[in-house]
Design an enzyme around this catalytic site. Structure first.
Site: not given
Length: 320
Positions: A247, A255, A286
């Site tokens: 993070y 997020h 991601k």
């Protein structure tokens, strides 16, 4: 404001786990050193509770190692440290119990005052609603009356407000000269205070109870320490099929950006593992981060040199 813990912070080593029991230590490490850990405490009556867990906080070996390397924390063998309980003086034990009772009475007073404020606010709202209703009805009645006698008759039939209902007997809580008083907290049983740590009554862990060896860490530690030094918060990545989730800030506010997987520099990596990681990372919005140290353990004298030699690559699946 949270009180600052005494450094180095003792990390309890119990049955192969690294645990923190002090809320001050937990908040300090999260705020100042990007250490989140995982809360594992639950209520004995609700063993299946899985939403709001509490203390203790379990640290990954990598997190404990980072803190020890920075001199922020030390590892304490709790079984050995608690031998001091046997030599605790009776007067010290009684003094500690008196302090706990004092804290319980203080908490009871705070709760009693809070309930009193809530009660007063509720009565005030009821009184205002009753007055507003009586005033509106009186205005409507006055407009409908044709003469004074009809108006007087209407006023006699008019329902009284909350203040009027209690005017004769003096029991109106809002207007009575004697305010409502609850039983004083001292007359009640004090709240039970269950301390999470043993310091006090035990003194800060001595060097004799501290483990000299550093926490054993997996081969992925250099990549973990590298990302941590860059300001990332890292948590276990099992739910995303990786080693860590990175993070850019506190997970309560951000997020995660990367699914992190470590590999040795000369390690053979199946191309399908890279494809799967890239697709998975892109599917959950991601990046897939693959990295590791260029130098092996045989080529360096300390783990710090391996951390400095880490290189990382971010892989994203295009066209999705």
């Amino acid at each position: 404001m949270d009180s600052l813990p005494t450094l180095p912070i003792p990390i309890s080593f119990i049955s192969g786990r690294y645990l923190l029991f002090s809320i001050d230590a937990v908040t300090y490490l999260r705020r100042e050193h990007n250490i989140c850990g995982v809360l594992i405490g639950t209520l004995p009556q609700i063993p299946q509770q899985n939403v709001f867990l509490g203390l203790p906080l379990e640290l990954m070996p990598e997190e404990a190692r980072v803190l020890v390397d920075r001199g922020v924390a030390c590892i304490v063998d709790e079984a050995k440290a608690h031998d001091g309980m046997k030599s605790l003086l009776e007067e010290d034990r009684r003094q500690y119990l008196r302090e706990l009772e004092s804290q319980g009475l203080h908490a009871t007073r705070i709760l009693s005052d809070r309930k009193g404020q809530q009660r007063d606010q509720a009565l005030k709202k009821l009184d205002e609603k009753a007055k507003a209703k009586a005033k509106a009805k009186a205005k409507a009645t006055k407009a409908a009356d044709d003469n004074a006698s009809a108006s007087s008759s209407a006023q006699q039939d008019e329902p009284a407000s909350v203040v009027d209902l209690f005017a004769d007997d003096g029991s109106n809580p809002a207007s009575s000269s004697k305010p409502l008083t609850s039983s004083t907290p001292d007359a009640q049983l004090a709240m039970g205070i269950t301390p999470a740590t043993s310091y006090p009554p035990l003194p800060h862990p001595s060097s004799s109870s501290q483990l000299l060896s550093k926490p054993e860490v997996p081969l992925s530690y250099p990549l973990f320490a590298h990302l941590h030094s860059r300001g990332y918060f890292l948590s276990p990545g099992l739910r995303f099929g990786c080693q860590y989730v990175a993070y850019p800030g506190d997970p309560l506010r951000f997020h995660s950006h990367f699914l992190v997987v470590s590999a040795e520099w000369d390690q053979n990596i199946d191309l399908m593992d890279i494809v799967n990681g890239g697709r998975l990372g892109t599917g959950v919005k991601k990046g897939f981060l693959l990295g590791g140290p260029e130098k092996s353990r045989e080529e360096v004298n300390s783990e710090a040199e391996r951390v400095e030699s880490v290189r990382a690559f971010s892989i994203e699946w295009a066209g999705m």
